[in-house]
Design a protein around this motif. Structure first.
Motif, short mmCIF file in Angstrom:
data_model
loop_
_atom_site.label_atom_id
_atom_site.label_comp_id
_atom_site.label_asym_id
_atom_site.label_seq_id
_atom_site.Cartn_x
_atom_site.Cartn_y
_atom_site.Cartn_z
N GLU A 1 0.83 -1.20 0.00
CA GLU A 1 0.00 0.00 0.00
C GLU A 1 0.86 1.25 0.00
O GLU A 1 0.59 2.21 -0.73
CB GLU A 1 -0.94 -0.01 1.20
N ALA A 2 1.92 1.23 0.83
CA ALA A 2 2.83 2.37 0.87
C ALA A 2 3.55 2.53 -0.48
O ALA A 2 3.75 3.65 -0.96
CB ALA A 2 3.85 2.18 1.99
N LEU A 3 3.90 1.39 -1.08
CA LEU A 3 4.60 1.44 -2.38
C LEU A 3 3.68 2.01 -3.46
O LEU A 3 4.10 2.85 -4.26
CB LEU A 3 5.08 0.03 -2.76
N TYR A 4 2.42 1.56 -3.47
CA TYR A 4 1.49 2.07 -4.48
C TYR A 4 1.32 3.57 -4.33
O TYR A 4 1.23 4.31 -5.30
CB TYR A 4 0.11 1.40 -4.34
N GLU A 5 1.29 4.02 -3.07
CA GLU A 5 1.12 5.44 -2.83
C GLU A 5 2.31 6.21 -3.40
O GLU A 5 2.16 7.21 -4.08
CB GLU A 5 1.00 5.67 -1.32
N GLU A 6 3.51 5.66 -3.12
CA GLU A 6 4.73 6.33 -3.60
C GLU A 6 4.81 6.26 -5.13
O GLU A 6 5.06 7.26 -5.80
CB GLU A 6 5.94 5.66 -2.97
N ALA A 7 4.58 5.06 -5.68
CA ALA A 7 4.66 4.89 -7.13
C ALA A 7 3.56 5.70 -7.81
O ALA A 7 3.77 6.27 -8.88
CB ALA A 7 4.54 3.42 -7.49
N GLY A 8 2.40 5.77 -7.16
CA GLY A 8 1.26 6.50 -7.73
C GLY A 8 1.56 7.96 -7.96
O GLY A 8 1.02 8.58 -8.89
N ARG A 9 2.45 8.51 -7.15
CA ARG A 9 2.83 9.92 -7.35
C ARG A 9 3.73 10.07 -8.57
O ARG A 9 3.72 11.11 -9.23
CB ARG A 9 3.53 10.45 -6.10
N PHE A 10 4.53 9.04 -8.86
CA PHE A 10 5.49 9.16 -9.96
C PHE A 10 4.94 8.69 -11.30
O PHE A 10 5.29 9.25 -12.34
CB PHE A 10 6.76 8.35 -9.63
N ILE A 11 4.10 7.66 -11.26
CA ILE A 11 3.68 7.03 -12.51
C ILE A 11 3.02 8.02 -13.50
O ILE A 11 3.37 8.00 -14.68
CB ILE A 11 2.79 5.79 -12.24
N PRO A 12 2.13 8.92 -13.03
CA PRO A 12 1.53 9.84 -14.00
C PRO A 12 2.57 10.76 -14.65
O PRO A 12 2.32 11.33 -15.72
CB PRO A 12 0.54 10.65 -13.16
#
Lengths: 204, 215
Positions: free
Chosen positions: A70-81
């Motif tokens: 969950e923490a990773l998705y949050e972090e990756a979610g900021r970068f992916i877009p």
């Protein structure tokens, strides 16, 4: 929201304490050496109560990694877009984010890879490499690359994703062997991605 | 050479037939190794205890400790021997008209060898990624680095002119080996057999070699 009974609340609190203790212990001494007894001691609970919410040590690790996701998705979610450019460059950015995240608790991640090959995994466990979110993302980028004509139309997308994830995971061997940090791992991966995507270009 | 240094003459003088005692010791060792291998295969590294291994071999734990210092010593001995055999099996098949064929044949031999005893590979992988014991295991496995076999195939392909002189042989060998190993996850958890592994690795080899030719 249903009000939790005292027993359920206690059970949840125990579960939380066990997960925190296990996460620290796996990262400090590794999966094999962190016994259920040691985890229980650190969490301040009995061995028996660990087994009321978890079926095995692998089950505990599985839940620790799920929570971390969950923490990773949050972090990756900021970068992916923000990831732009060729499919290769997007993959480079994605793996850089993953290395930066996982090397903060590198032994924990090594344990995760180790357990992915155990013979006694529960059917519910999600071994390393089966993360559908990142697989889907890469599949999307690869398809776009094919549509733009940057990549060969006949590529086998799951085989390419397995190749990239395999390289990504196996580079972690550099962490214990050479004390490689996220930057070093990213550098190696960049080079490997370059080689793979050269091989995926349309034949001329 | 007409004369031998004294030291080697002494060496020759000391060569004797092994004593009964030495033979018995060797037999005990082999018995322990055989039962340890089947227990590691069945229960994994953590699950197999010295006590189980001793009783499966029909001896006391003391007898096991007379031959091996501890469980990790036993395990290292077994996977070291296994890696030697894998290396030989792969080397024997590393032939083909070009790099792609030779690599495919070689890795095919590797998959065949390992699929026959997949749980041992799983136990090895599991231990080799663990922080402390892992270093010993990796050291042992690296005595027979399969990446060197792969590098030999690539080097002869460079000599034949299929790949350019500035091909990064080290990088590509490591990539091929990592990819070969990573595919075992499907065998362990999704029941892939030889044909699925072979098909997937075949495509991946093609991509990596196409990259090598272009780069």
């Amino acid at each position: 929201m249903a009000v939790l009974g005292v027993r359920e609340a206690q059970k949840l609190a125990t579960r939380r304490r066990v997960l925190d203790a296990a996460s620290d212990l796996f990262n400090e001494i590794g999966f094999e050496d962190a016994t259920v007894r040691a985890i229980a001691n650190r969490a301040g609970v009995s061995v028996g109560s660990v087994f009321t919410t978890f079926t095995s040590k692998a089950d505990i690790l599985n839940q620790v990694m799920q929570d971390r996701l969950e923490a990773l998705y949050e972090e990756a979610g900021r970068f992916i877009p923000l990831m732009r450019g060729s499919t290769a460059d997007r993959c480079r950015s994605l793996f850089a984010v993953l290395y930066a995240f996982e090397t903060r608790r590198v032994k924990l991640f090594l344990a995760h890879i180790a357990v992915a090959y155990r013979w006694d995994m529960e059917p519910t466990a999600r071994p390393f490499g089966a993360n559908q979110v990142f697989r889907d993302l890469m599949a999307q980028w690869l398809k776009e690359g094919v549509e733009r004509g940057d990549l060969r139309p006949d590529i086998d997308i799951p085989a390419v994703i397995d190749l990239l994830l395999g390289l990504y995971a196996w580079n972690y061997r550099l962490a214990p062997a050479e004390n490689a940090d996220a930057e070093r791992l990213t550098q190696v991966m960049d080079q490997q991605i370059g080689m793979v995507f050269e091989g995926l270009r349309p034949q001329t | 050479m007409n004369h031998l240094p004294l030291r080697s003459l002494t060496g020759i003088a000391n060569v004797r037939r092994p004593t009964q005692r030495a033979l018995a010791k060797q037999r005990t060792r082999e018995k322990i190794l055989a039962s340890a291998k089947s227990l590691f295969t069945e229960k994994g590294y953590e699950g197999a205890t010295i006590r189980d291994i001793a009783s499966a071999a029909g001896m006391s734990t003391g007898a096991v400790f007379a031959s091996f210092t501890d469980k990790s010593d036993l395990f290292n001995e077994i996977i070291g021997a296994d890696r030697e055999s894998l290396f030989e099996a792969m080397r024997a098949e590393a032939v083909g008209a070009n790099a792609e064929e030779a690599l495919k044949a070689m890795f095919d031999a590797g998959y065949r060898f390992t699929l026959a005893d997949l749980p041992l590979l799983q136990a090895t992988m599991s231990v080799s990624w663990s922080p402390d014991l892992g270093a010993q295991v990796r050291g042992r496995l690296n005595r027979r680095p399969i990446t060197e076999l792969i590098a030999e195939v690539l080097t002869s392909s460079i000599e034949r002119g299929e790949l350019s002189r500035d091909t990064d042989v080290g990088l590509i060998s490591q990539m091929l080996w990592d990819c070969y190993l990573a595919n075992f996850r499907h065998a362990a958890f999704e029941g892939w057999g030889l044909s699925e592994l072979r098909a997937q690795l075949g495509k991946q080899i093609q991509v990596i070699l196409a990259g090598a030719r272009a780069g």
